[in-house]
Motif scaffolding. Structure first.
Motif, PDB file in Angstrom:
ATOM      1  N   MET A 289       0.844  -1.314  -0.011  1.00 31.65           N
ATOM      2  CA  MET A 289       0.031   0.047   0.111  1.00 31.65           C
ATOM      3  C   MET A 289       0.864   1.375  -0.099  1.00 31.65           C
ATOM      4  N   ALA A 290       0.333   2.098  -0.624  1.00 28.15           N
ATOM      5  CA  ALA A 290       0.992   3.475  -0.906  1.00 28.15           C
ATOM      6  C   ALA A 290       1.411   4.283   0.399  1.00 28.15           C
ATOM      7  N   GLU A 291       2.409   4.777   0.583  1.00 33.42           N
ATOM      8  CA  GLU A 291       2.600   5.523   1.846  1.00 33.42           C
ATOM      9  C   GLU A 291       1.863   6.990   1.614  1.00 33.42           C
ATOM     10  N   ARG A 292       1.240   7.670   2.693  1.00 36.87           N
ATOM     11  CA  ARG A 292       0.846   8.835   2.397  1.00 36.87           C
ATOM     12  C   ARG A 292       1.367   9.998   3.171  1.00 36.87           C
ATOM     13  N   PHE A 293       1.496  11.024   2.582  1.00 36.22           N
ATOM     14  CA  PHE A 293       2.042  12.423   3.275  1.00 36.22           C
ATOM     15  C   PHE A 293       1.418  13.700   3.002  1.00 36.22           C
ATOM     16  N   GLN A 294       1.612  14.620   3.949  1.00 36.04           N
ATOM     17  CA  GLN A 294       0.762  15.821   3.563  1.00 36.04           C
ATOM     18  C   GLN A 294       1.284  16.401   2.393  1.00 36.04           C
ATOM     19  N   ILE A 295       2.879  16.374   2.389  1.00 32.66           N
ATOM     20  CA  ILE A 295       3.641  17.044   1.280  1.00 32.66           C
ATOM     21  C   ILE A 295       4.512  16.089   0.598  1.00 32.66           C
ATOM     22  N   ALA A 296       4.344  15.969  -0.713  1.00 38.69           N
ATOM     23  CA  ALA A 296       5.552  15.293  -1.408  1.00 38.69           C
ATOM     24  C   ALA A 296       6.339  16.348  -2.516  1.00 38.69           C
ATOM     25  N   ILE A 297       7.464  16.372  -2.187  1.00 36.38           N
ATOM     26  CA  ILE A 297       8.279  17.363  -2.870  1.00 36.38           C
ATOM     27  C   ILE A 297       9.405  16.452  -4.063  1.00 36.38           C
ATOM     28  N   VAL A 298       9.061  16.685  -4.855  1.00 32.67           N
ATOM     29  CA  VAL A 298       9.810  16.118  -6.351  1.00 32.67           C
ATOM     30  C   VAL A 298      11.242  16.801  -6.565  1.00 32.67           C
ATOM     31  N   GLY A 299      12.288  16.177  -6.302  1.00 37.50           N
ATOM     32  CA  GLY A 299      13.591  16.980  -6.609  1.00 37.50           C
ATOM     33  C   GLY A 299      14.267  17.600  -5.503  1.00 37.50           C
ATOM     34  N   SER A 300      15.556  17.511  -5.142  1.00 37.77           N
ATOM     35  CA  SER A 300      16.047  18.001  -4.169  1.00 37.77           C
ATOM     36  C   SER A 300      17.035  19.130  -4.533  1.00 37.77           C
ATOM     37  N   GLY A 301      16.790  19.893  -5.681  1.00 39.16           N
ATOM     38  CA  GLY A 301      17.599  21.026  -5.784  1.00 39.16           C
ATOM     39  C   GLY A 301      17.432  22.088  -4.657  1.00 39.16           C
ATOM     40  N   PRO A 302      17.883  23.254  -4.826  1.00 39.94           N
ATOM     41  CA  PRO A 302      17.782  24.314  -3.819  1.00 39.94           C
ATOM     42  C   PRO A 302      16.437  24.420  -3.171  1.00 39.94           C
ATOM     43  N   GLY A 303      15.327  24.554  -4.110  1.00 37.49           N
ATOM     44  CA  GLY A 303      14.206  24.853  -3.733  1.00 37.49           C
ATOM     45  C   GLY A 303      13.293  23.787  -3.244  1.00 37.49           C
ATOM     46  N   GLY A 304      13.368  22.573  -3.762  1.00 37.89           N
ATOM     47  CA  GLY A 304      12.798  21.421  -3.151  1.00 37.89           C
ATOM     48  C   GLY A 304      13.432  21.054  -1.722  1.00 37.89           C
ATOM     49  N   LEU A 305      14.788  21.144  -1.809  1.00 36.90           N
ATOM     50  CA  LEU A 305      15.560  21.062  -0.745  1.00 36.90           C
ATOM     51  C   LEU A 305      15.091  21.874   0.607  1.00 36.90           C
ATOM     52  N   SER A 306      15.009  23.066   0.167  1.00 35.78           N
ATOM     53  CA  SER A 306      14.531  24.127   1.387  1.00 35.78           C
ATOM     54  C   SER A 306      13.244  23.786   1.690  1.00 35.78           C
ATOM     55  N   ALA A 307      12.063  23.549   0.825  1.00 44.63           N
ATOM     56  CA  ALA A 307      10.814  23.122   1.032  1.00 44.63           C
ATOM     57  C   ALA A 307      10.884  21.924   1.993  1.00 44.63           C
TER      58      ALA A 307
END
Length: 802
Positions: A1-19
Motif C-alpha cells: 500500500m502506498a505511503e501517504r504524506f501531507q506534502i511530497a516534494i519532487v527533486g532535491s534542488g535548492p527549492g525542493g531541499l528548502s521546502a
C-alpha cells in the motif's frame, strides 16, 4: 500500500531541499523524492571547486538550511548536515515518472523503481538539468563535444572551446584556462546574463589574454580530424567571416529547457509552445492544477537564493499561512509613488492584465524585472524623453497614455495607450530618439534599462517577436507614411523580415533585379558603383534610412551595390507589397520620387568626383561607420600647434583625451585618436560599476564611480580610452607669474611623475558636454583644421574635399 504524506516534494534542488527542510523543521508530514544517490544534482554536477555565489545580495535568506557564498563542496556539505540535523525524510533513487491527481483529492506519485506515494500536496522542484540544449549543428554528438564539466583539473594542455555566455560557461572557461588554451564563443556582443562576479572574472581573463573570446559568433559545424595532433576542428561564423579553429575539446554550456513532457503529463499547462517558456503559476507558486506547486528553475527563477526562499514560502502557503515574499519591501518602496497603489501583487496583476508584452512572463519573473526597472507616474505634459536624445531605455505603459510628437510644427501627435510600449527604436538602433514623448493623463510607466531589457529579449522568444513586430510597423510608419494609420501597413509588415549582415557583406549588387527595399534597423550601409573598373563609394546610409527603392520605382535593376559598413540589421520589405503600398498612397509615391531625384543627383555628383568616394571608403575602413561624432583634422590646414591637445587637457583637469599625432591619414584627412561616440558603444557593454553613460545629446562619458578595472579600455577597438591618475591641482595664475610654479596657461602636459601612486581611472573624450560652445579641441584650432562630424555628413564632406 502506498505511503501517504501531507506534502511530497519532487527533486532535491535548492527549492525542493528548502521546502522539505522547512516541512521537517515544523513537523509537517513529508517526503522528498530524489532520483540520484545524492542531494541537489544540479549543484552536485557543478565543476569541482566551483565558487557558488549567493546573489541577489540584497535579498535575505529564508530557509532552515545554511547558504552563503562558497565552494561547491562546502555548500553541499552544509546541506547534507542540515538535512541530517532536521531529519528530512529523503528517499534517494526514487525518480518520479508520473504525478496524477486523484478523484477524491490529493495525488498519486509513481516512481521508476515501482514505489508509489500518496500526498495531499505536491511541490515540483526538478529543475532543468535533464534537458540540456545541444549545439544544433553537424558534429554536435562527436565524442569530444560535451555539455557538462565535472572536473576542470582532468584536462591539461588542450585547446578547448567553451560555447556560451552564461555563468556556467564563464566558470568553466576560467577554471580550464589555468592549464589549457581556452577560446570562448559568445553568440552576442556581451555577457548580458552573467552574475556580476563572473562578468568581472571573464572580462579580466580576456583582457589579460588568458582567454580568447569571439563575440557575435556562432558555430557552423564540428568535424573530427584523422591527421594531426588535434581531435577536430570547428568552423565559425564571425563578424569578419568564416573562421576555423583546431581543437581538442568542445564544452557547450547552452542552458536547458523545461522537461515539458513530464510536466505536461502532470496536467500543468505552459503559456505557449516556446521551448524557453515556463509554466504559468500563481504568486503562491501554485500551478493550474490545484494543489500542485512549482519552485526553482522550472518556475523561471534559477538563482539559488531565490529558489530556497520559494521552497520555504511554498510550505507556508500550503499550510494557509501568510508570508511576505523576501523581495516585497524592495518592490513596495519602488512602487510607493504609484497613484492608488494597493500592493505589489495587485500592481503585478495590473501589469499582466494591461501589458500584453509583459504578460509573456510569470509573476515571479516580473518581480525580478521590476527590481531592475524604475516606475514613473509623471504629470500630464511632462516630457518622458526628447527628440534627438541619446537614451536607450525601454518603456511599458501600465496605466494612462503618452503622446508621441511626430511633427511639432503641425502639432501632429500619436497617442499610445495602456498596454503599449515605446523606446524600442533607441534600444535597438542605438541612434537618437526619433520623436519627443510626453506623458498624458494618468500615465504610469515602467522604464527598463537596456541591459535588463536585452536580457529579457534574449531569454523569452515571445517578447522578442512582439518587439520586432511593433518595431517594424512603427519604423515603416515613421519613415514612409507618418500621416497614415498603422493598419494600412499590415500587408507590408506581414511580408517583412529582419536580416543580418556582417561588416562588408553585400546587401545587393549592382545589376541585381530589384525585388525588395531594406530599411536599416541597426548599423549602416555604403552605396557604391563600378566606374572605370574601380569601386567608387557614392554615399553612406545610416540606421533609420532605407535603400533599394530606386529599382522598384523605375522597375529596373539595381543601379548600385549596397554593403554593410559595420554589423547591420535591416528590415527587408517585399517589393511587390511595397509597390502596392505606394501605388495606393499618392503622398508616399510623391515623397519617394522626390527622394529618388535627390539621390540620383547626389550620386551623379559623387561619380564626377571619385576621390570623394575614396575618402568615404577610408573613413569606413577606420570604423567611422559606427561613430555618431568623430574628430577629423585637415592636414593641409593643421600647423601642428597642438592647441587642440592643450585645450583638451586644460578642460579636463590636466589629462588630455586626444592624441593628435596618432591615427591614420588619407588625402590630408587625418583621424586622430579621439572617441567616436559609437552608436552602440563598445565601452558601455561590460562596465561593472555602470560608470559609462550616454548624455541626451549623444556624448558618451565616464562618471566618477569608475573603479579603474580597464574593461572599457580593452573593449574599445579604437584605442581612445586609457587609464590615468588625476594630476595635482594646477597652481594659480599669480603663483605661476610670480614664482614660476607649475605649467602656465596652455602649457601641457603635467608632470606624470607627480601623479605616481594615485588611483587610476578611465578617461576619454566627452565632447566637453558641460561646456557651452562645443568641444574645446575644435574651438582652440586657429586654422579651422579640426572639425567634428557625424557619418551622415561623410558624403558632403567628401565632395567638398574632392
Amino acid at each position: 500500500m502506498a505511503e501517504r504524506f501531507q506534502i511530497a516534494i519532487v527533486g532535491s534542488g535548492p527549492g525542493g531541499l528548502s521546502a522539505a527542510s522547512r516541512a521537517a523543521e515544523i513537523g509537517v508530514s513529508h517526503v522528498l523524492l530524489e532520483a540520484e544517490p545524492h542531494l541537489s544534482n544540479t549543484i552536485y554536477r557543478y565543476q569541482k571547486g566551483k565558487h557558488v555565489m549567493d546573489e541577489p545580495g540584497i535579498l535575505p535568506l529564508r530557509s532552515p538550511l545554511e547558504f552563503k557564498a562558497g565552494s561547491r563542496e562546502t555548500i553541499l556539505s552544509a546541506w547534507n548536515d542540515g538535512v541530517a540535523r532536521l531529519n528530512v525524510n529523503v528517499r534517494h533513487g526514487h525518480e518520479v515518472t508520473k504525478v496524477q491527481a486523484q478523484p477524491g483529492g490529493g495525488f498519486l506519485l509513481e516512481c521508476g523503481n515501482g514505489a508509489q506515494f500518496l500526498a495531499d500536496r505536491v511541490v515540483l522542484g526538478i529543475g532543468l538539468q535533464g534537458n540540456i540544449r545541444k549545439l544544433g549543428v553537424p558534429g554536435e554528438d562527436l565524442p569530444f563535444v560535451q555539455y557538462q564539466l565535472d572536473d576542470p583539473g582532468a584536462y591539461s594542455g588542450e585547446t578547448i572551446v567553451v560555447i556560451g555566455a552564461g555563468d556556467a560557461a564563464i566558470e568553466n572557461a576560467i577554471a580550464l584556462a589555468k592549464q589549457n588554451t581556452v577560446i570562448v564563443i559568445n553568440r552576442r556582443d556581451e555577457f548580458a546574463r552573467a552574475k556580476e562576479g563572473n562578468l568581472r572574472g571573464i572580462l579580466k581573463a580576456i583582457e589579460d589574454g588568458t582567454i580568447q573570446c569571439y563575440y557575435n559568433t556562432a558555430p557552423e559545424k564540428v568535424e573530427a580530424l584523422t591527421v594531426g595532433r588535434k581531435k577536430g576542428r570547428m568552423m565559425l561564423q564571425t563578424p569578419q567571416g568564416r573562421a576555423q579553429i583546431l581543437i581538442d575539446r568542445v564544452i557547450a554550456r547552452l542552458g536547458a529547457s523545461a522537461p515539458r513532457g513530464f510536466v505536461e503529463g502532470c496536467g500543468v499547462k505552459f503559456p505557449n509552445k516556446d521551448p524557453a517558456a515556463v509554466p504559468a503559476i500563481s504568486p503562491q507558486y501554485e500551478s493550474n492544477v490545484p494543489g500542485l506547486y512549482i519552485v526553482g528553475a522550472l518556475a523561471g527563477y534559477p538563482l539559488i537564493k531565490q529558489a530556497m526562499n520559494q521552497g520555504y514560502e511554498v510550505v507556508e502557503y500550503i499550510l494557509g499561512r501568510t508570508v511576505e515574499p523576501a523581495d516585497e519591501p524592495l518592490l513596495r518602496d519602488k512602487l510607493k509613488n504609484v497613484p492608488n497603489f494597493r500592493s505589489v501583487d495587485a500592481f503585478i496583476a495590473d501589469i499582466q492584465r494591461n501589458v500584453p508584452l509583459l504578460a509573456q512572463i510569470t509573476p515571479l519573473q516580473l518581480r525580478e524585472f521590476l527590481l531592475d526597472s524604475d516606475i514613473h507616474a509623471p504629470r500630464p505634459g511632462t516630457p518622458v524623453f526628447e527628440k534627438n536624445d541619446y537614451t536607450n531605455t525601454f518603456y511599458s505603459i501600465v496605466e494612462g497614455e503618452v503622446e508621441v510628437i511626430v511633427d511639432a510644427a503641425q502639432n501632429k501627435r500619436i497617442k499610445l495607450r495602456r498596454g503599449e510600449f515605446f523606446g524600442e527604436m533607441g534600444l535597438i538602433s542605438g541612434r537618437r530618439r526619433a520623436a519627443t514623448v510626453v506623458a498624458g493623463p494618468g500615465a504610469v510607466l515602467i522604464e527598463t534599462p537596456r541591459r535588463s531589457m536585452n536580457r529579457l529579449i534574449q531569454s523569452v522568444e515571445a517578447v522578442k517577436r512582439e518587439i520586432d513586430k511593433v518595431f517594424i510597423a512603427r519604423a515603416l510608419q515613421s519613415r514612409f507614411t507618418p500621416e497614415s494609420p498603422i493598419e494600412r501597413l499590415n500587408e507590408v509588415v506581414e511580408s517583412a523580415r529582419i536580416v543580418q549582415f556582417k561588416a562588408g557583406d553585400v546587401v545587393f549588387n549592382e545589376g541585381d533585379v530589384g525585388d525588395c527595399v531594406h530599411l536599416i534597423r541597426r548599423g549602416s550601409l555604403t552605396i557604391s558603383r563600378q566606374i572605370g573598373g574601380k569601386e567608387v563609394v557614392l554615399s553612406y546610409v545610416a540606421a533609420g534610412n532605407y535603400v533599394g527603392e530606386m529599382a522598384l520605382l523605375g522597375d529596373n535593376r539595381r543601379s548600385a551595390t549596397a554593403k554593410a559598413a559595420i554589423a547591420t540589421e535591416t528590415i527587408r520589405l517585399d517589393g511587390d507589397a511595397f509597390k502596392r503600398l505606394f501605388q495606393r498612397d499618392p503622398l508616399l509615391r510623391a515623397r519617394l520620387q522626390s527622394e529618388y531625384s535627390n539621390r540620383t543627383a547626389s550620386n551623379l555628383a559623387m561619380q564626377q568626383m571619385p576621390a570623394g568616394g575614396d575618402i568615404i571608403s577610408f573613413l569606413i575602413a577606420q570604423g567611422a561607420g559606427e561613430a555618431t561624432d568623430i574628430l577629423l583634422i585637415d592636414e593641409a590646414l593643421c600647423v601642428r600647434c597642438d592647441n587642440c591637445e592643450k585645450a583638451c587637457a586644460e578642460t579636463h583637469g590636466g589629462t588630455s583625451r586626444l592624441d593628435r599625432e596618432a591615427g591614420p591619414t588619407f588625402a590630408n584627412v587625418h583621424v586622430p585618436t579621439s572617441c567616436r561616440h559609437c552608436e552602440h558603444p563598445h565601452c558601455m557593454k561590460d562596465c561593472p560599476p555602470d560608470a559609462i553613460h550616454r548624455a541626451p545629446n549623444g556624448e558618451v562619458f565616464i562618471a566618477d564611480n569608475c573603479i579603474g578595472c580597464g574593461n572599457c579600455e580593452r573593449n574599445c577597438p579604437y584605442g581612445v580610452i586609457h587609464l590615468a591618475a588625476k594630476p595635482p591641482n594646477k597652481p594659480g595664475l599669480l603663483s605661476w607669474l610670480l614664482l614660476g610654479n607649475g605649467p602656465g596657461p596652455g602649457e601641457a602636459p603635467y608632470d606624470p611623475k607627480a601623479a605616481k601612486g594615485s588611483e587610476k581611472k578611465a578617461v576619454k573624450c566627452d565632447m566637453c558636454k558641460d561646456l557651452k560652445g562645443g568641444p574645446a579641441c575644435v574651438r582652440a584650432c586657429p586654422t579651422g583644421a579640426a572639425i567634428r562630424i557625424g557619418p551622415e555628413k561623410f558624403p558632403s564632406y567628401a565632395r567638398d574635399r574632392s
